[in-house]
Motif scaffolding. Structure first.
Motif, mmCIF file in Angstrom:
data_model
loop_
_atom_site.group_PDB
_atom_site.id
_atom_site.type_symbol
_atom_site.label_atom_id
_atom_site.label_comp_id
_atom_site.label_asym_id
_atom_site.label_seq_id
_atom_site.Cartn_x
_atom_site.Cartn_y
_atom_site.Cartn_z
ATOM 1 N N PRO A 1 -119.623 -40.764 -0.635
ATOM 2 C CA PRO A 1 -120.604 -40.244 0.328
ATOM 3 C C PRO A 1 -119.943 -39.580 1.534
ATOM 4 C CG PRO A 1 -121.261 -42.417 -0.425
ATOM 5 C CD PRO A 1 -119.880 -42.187 -0.973
ATOM 6 N N MET A 2 -120.491 -38.438 1.955
ATOM 7 C CA MET A 2 -119.993 -37.712 3.122
ATOM 8 C C MET A 2 -121.063 -37.567 4.198
ATOM 9 S SD MET A 2 -118.487 -33.798 3.351
ATOM 10 C CE MET A 2 -120.041 -32.959 3.648
ATOM 11 N N TYR A 3 -122.305 -37.263 3.781
ATOM 12 C CA TYR A 3 -123.402 -37.090 4.727
ATOM 13 C C TYR A 3 -124.688 -37.555 4.056
ATOM 14 C CZ TYR A 3 -126.566 -35.036 8.122
ATOM 15 O OH TYR A 3 -127.537 -34.871 9.075
ATOM 16 N N PRO A 4 -125.590 -38.262 4.783
ATOM 17 C CA PRO A 4 -125.578 -38.560 6.232
ATOM 18 C C PRO A 4 -124.694 -39.731 6.636
ATOM 19 C CG PRO A 4 -127.552 -39.420 5.222
ATOM 20 C CD PRO A 4 -126.859 -38.656 4.146
ATOM 21 N N GLN A 5 -124.263 -40.539 5.656
ATOM 22 C CA GLN A 5 -123.304 -41.592 5.950
ATOM 23 C C GLN A 5 -122.036 -41.321 5.170
ATOM 24 O OE1 GLN A 5 -125.680 -45.147 5.001
ATOM 25 N NE2 GLN A 5 -125.501 -45.712 7.139
ATOM 26 N N ALA A 6 -120.899 -41.635 5.777
ATOM 27 C CA ALA A 6 -119.618 -41.307 5.149
ATOM 28 C C ALA A 6 -118.852 -42.573 4.821
ATOM 29 C CB ALA A 6 -118.782 -40.426 6.071
ATOM 30 N N ALA A 7 -118.382 -42.655 3.580
ATOM 31 C CA ALA A 7 -117.488 -43.736 3.178
ATOM 32 C C ALA A 7 -116.064 -43.249 3.312
ATOM 33 C CB ALA A 7 -117.773 -44.157 1.735
ATOM 34 N N GLN A 8 -115.237 -44.005 4.009
ATOM 35 C CA GLN A 8 -113.858 -43.598 4.272
ATOM 36 C C GLN A 8 -112.889 -44.446 3.457
ATOM 37 O OE1 GLN A 8 -112.728 -41.063 5.997
ATOM 38 N NE2 GLN A 8 -114.804 -40.409 6.454
ATOM 39 N N PRO A 9 -112.422 -43.958 2.291
ATOM 40 C CA PRO A 9 -111.435 -44.726 1.530
ATOM 41 C C PRO A 9 -110.164 -44.892 2.362
ATOM 42 C CG PRO A 9 -112.335 -42.909 0.241
ATOM 43 C CD PRO A 9 -112.748 -42.692 1.669
ATOM 44 N N PRO A 10 -109.717 -46.109 2.596
ATOM 45 C CA PRO A 10 -108.541 -46.308 3.453
ATOM 46 C C PRO A 10 -107.260 -45.850 2.779
ATOM 47 C CG PRO A 10 -109.184 -48.387 2.449
ATOM 48 C CD PRO A 10 -110.243 -47.386 2.059
ATOM 49 N N SER A 11 -106.327 -45.378 3.606
ATOM 50 C CA SER A 11 -104.995 -45.063 3.080
ATOM 51 C C SER A 11 -104.214 -46.359 2.967
ATOM 52 C CB SER A 11 -104.273 -44.080 4.011
ATOM 53 O OG SER A 11 -104.100 -44.668 5.285
ATOM 54 N N SER A 12 -103.220 -46.366 2.112
ATOM 55 C CA SER A 12 -102.442 -47.579 1.890
ATOM 56 C C SER A 12 -100.961 -47.244 1.931
ATOM 57 C CB SER A 12 -102.814 -48.194 0.532
ATOM 58 O OG SER A 12 -102.061 -49.366 0.281
ATOM 59 N N ASN A 13 -100.226 -48.020 2.704
ATOM 60 C CA ASN A 13 -98.772 -47.840 2.810
ATOM 61 C C ASN A 13 -98.410 -46.413 3.218
ATOM 62 O OD1 ASN A 13 -98.370 -50.513 1.968
ATOM 63 N ND2 ASN A 13 -98.431 -49.911 -0.191
ATOM 64 N N GLY A 14 -99.256 -45.803 4.061
ATOM 65 C CA GLY A 14 -98.959 -44.466 4.551
ATOM 66 C C GLY A 14 -99.291 -43.357 3.574
ATOM 67 N N ILE A 15 -99.891 -43.668 2.419
ATOM 68 C CA ILE A 15 -100.252 -42.673 1.415
ATOM 69 C C ILE A 15 -101.749 -42.394 1.523
ATOM 70 C CG2 ILE A 15 -100.260 -42.069 -1.023
ATOM 71 C CD1 ILE A 15 -97.489 -42.444 0.113
ATOM 72 N N THR A 16 -102.124 -41.168 1.806
ATOM 73 C CA THR A 16 -103.531 -40.821 1.941
ATOM 74 C C THR A 16 -104.154 -40.632 0.564
ATOM 75 O OG1 THR A 16 -103.149 -38.438 1.995
ATOM 76 C CG2 THR A 16 -103.021 -39.631 4.104
ATOM 77 N N GLN A 17 -105.494 -40.595 0.531
ATOM 78 C CA GLN A 17 -106.191 -40.391 -0.734
ATOM 79 C C GLN A 17 -105.828 -39.037 -1.343
ATOM 80 O OE1 GLN A 17 -110.474 -39.894 -0.626
ATOM 81 N NE2 GLN A 17 -110.712 -41.160 -2.455
ATOM 82 N N ARG A 18 -105.683 -38.021 -0.490
ATOM 83 C CA ARG A 18 -105.324 -36.700 -1.003
ATOM 84 C C ARG A 18 -103.931 -36.725 -1.634
ATOM 85 N NH1 ARG A 18 -106.169 -32.150 3.235
ATOM 86 N NH2 ARG A 18 -108.238 -33.071 3.049
ATOM 87 N N GLN A 19 -102.998 -37.430 -0.997
ATOM 88 C CA GLN A 19 -101.650 -37.527 -1.555
ATOM 89 C C GLN A 19 -101.643 -38.323 -2.860
ATOM 90 O OE1 GLN A 19 -99.547 -39.150 1.781
ATOM 91 N NE2 GLN A 19 -99.358 -37.175 2.834
#
Length: 353
Positions: free
Chosen positions: A249-267
């Motif tokens: 989900p991005m809008y109207p509510q956004a879920a933010q998957p946490p990064s782990s060990n400095g690695i972002t979701q995109r990475q």
């Protein structure tokens, strides 16, 4: 908090970009972290990662950059002229023929639409009576941007659907998750409107009241198909619903998957494609970013894992376990209101045809 970087064309280079590019030319390069405040330099190909030091960005000579950008413009103009000549050669003799009446667009189940304006007009006409649901998939693209007038038209036709009690659902890629103009657009719309994001989505798609679909018919979006065949439209709806269930989900509510060990979701998404052996160009295309941005993310991933080479990076990704993180994450969990989210560093894409 750093102000969002405004979107601009290369011929209107921002002050921060000009300053950093001049500094890179004088000093032979800059640390990659310094480009965070002027990501346009990477997008426009004015800075690129160093070959020997992945944390260092080297400047492309101005004369090289200038001629490359100029050549892109000349190539686009030449392509359009060739296409014009080919169309004239094909249709000129046909227009002199007389015979049985041909089918009209209204009588065909699949119609070909040519030109951005004609495509947008067809979408607007199809949405004029829509009152149930609009489904759209909006991948990031570096192709032709719509004009402000077309954006205003799209905003007006969406609001009209919402005013009639309809619903709008849109899928984007994660690269557009925090795009300021996209969030601004949703803050203007009033009604039942939702947006979600995925690492990868299909090509552009419009489905209107589950009866009419529009899809691109060529790479630069100057041709499109208008589809009214129930079986095909139903297939698109089913595909959209499956992707929607998997999306965050991005809008109207956004879920933010946490990064782990400095690695972002995109990475993490980039890492998954790297170990499958995809090239930088394919990774960039599948994740909706340009190749220079993809290489910067790869460089940051390598720095985080302590890799000194591309081969070692694949090995370290496998050992790190980062691809096992978040595989069973429920996208409906960890919901938070979207205001206050950091701006994305990539060009925005509006939901126009």
């Amino acid at each position: 908090m750093t102000a969002p970087h405004s979107i601009h064309s290369v011929e209107k280079l921002c002050a921060a970009g000009s300053e950093l590019y001049e500094r890179a030319l004088r000093e032979g390069g800059v640390p990659s972290r310094d480009a965070d405040r002027a990501p346009c330099l990477i997008d426009f190909g004015l800075l690129q990662p160093g070959v020997e030091n992945l944390r260092w960005l080297e400047p492309v000579a101005p004369v090289v950059a200038f001629h490359r950008l100029l050549r892109n413009v000349e190539n686009r103009i030449a392509d359009e002229r060739r296409r014009e000549a080919q169309l004239a050669e094909v249709f000129e003799p046909l227009m002199r023929l007389e015979g049985h009446p041909t089918t009209t667009p209204e009588s065909t189940a699949i119609s070909v639409l040519s030109g951005i304006e004609r495509i947008n007009l067809a979408v607007t006409e199809a949405m004029a009576d829509a009152s149930v649901e609009i489904l759209t998939i909006q991948p990031h693209t570096s192709h032709t941007r719509a004009s402000p007038e077309l954006h205003a038209t799209a905003l007006g036709r969406d609001q009209a659907v919402l005013d009639r009690g309809g619903r709008i659902r849109t899928l984007y890629q994660h690269t557009l998750r925090h795009a300021p103009t996209i969030h601004a657009r949703y803050e203007i719309l009033r009604g039942d409107v939702e947006a979600r994001t995925l690492d990868e989505v299909t090509n552009r798609l419009f489905v209107i009241d589950r009866a009419i679909a529009f899809i691109p018919a060529n790479e630069d979006r100057t041709l499109a198909l208008e589809i009214r065949t129930p079986a095909i439209v139903g297939y698109f709806v089913d595909t959209f619903d499956r992707l929607w269930h998997l999306a965050t989900p991005m809008y109207p509510q956004a879920a933010q998957p946490p990064s782990s060990n400095g690695i972002t979701q995109r990475q993490q998404a980039i890492a998954a494609l790297l170990i499958e052996g995809y090239t930088d160009a394919v990774i960039a295309d599948r994740l909706g970013m340009n190749i220079r941005t993809a290489r910067v993310h790869i460089a940051k991933l390598a720095a985080t894992l302590g890799s000194e080479s591309r081969a070692q990076l694949g090995y370290l990704i496998g050992r790190s376990g980062i691809l096992d993180q978040g595989q069973h994450e429920d996208p409906e969990q960890h919901l938070e209101q979207h205001p206050g989210q950091p701006p994305d560093r990539h060009p925005e894409q509006h939901p126009d045809a």
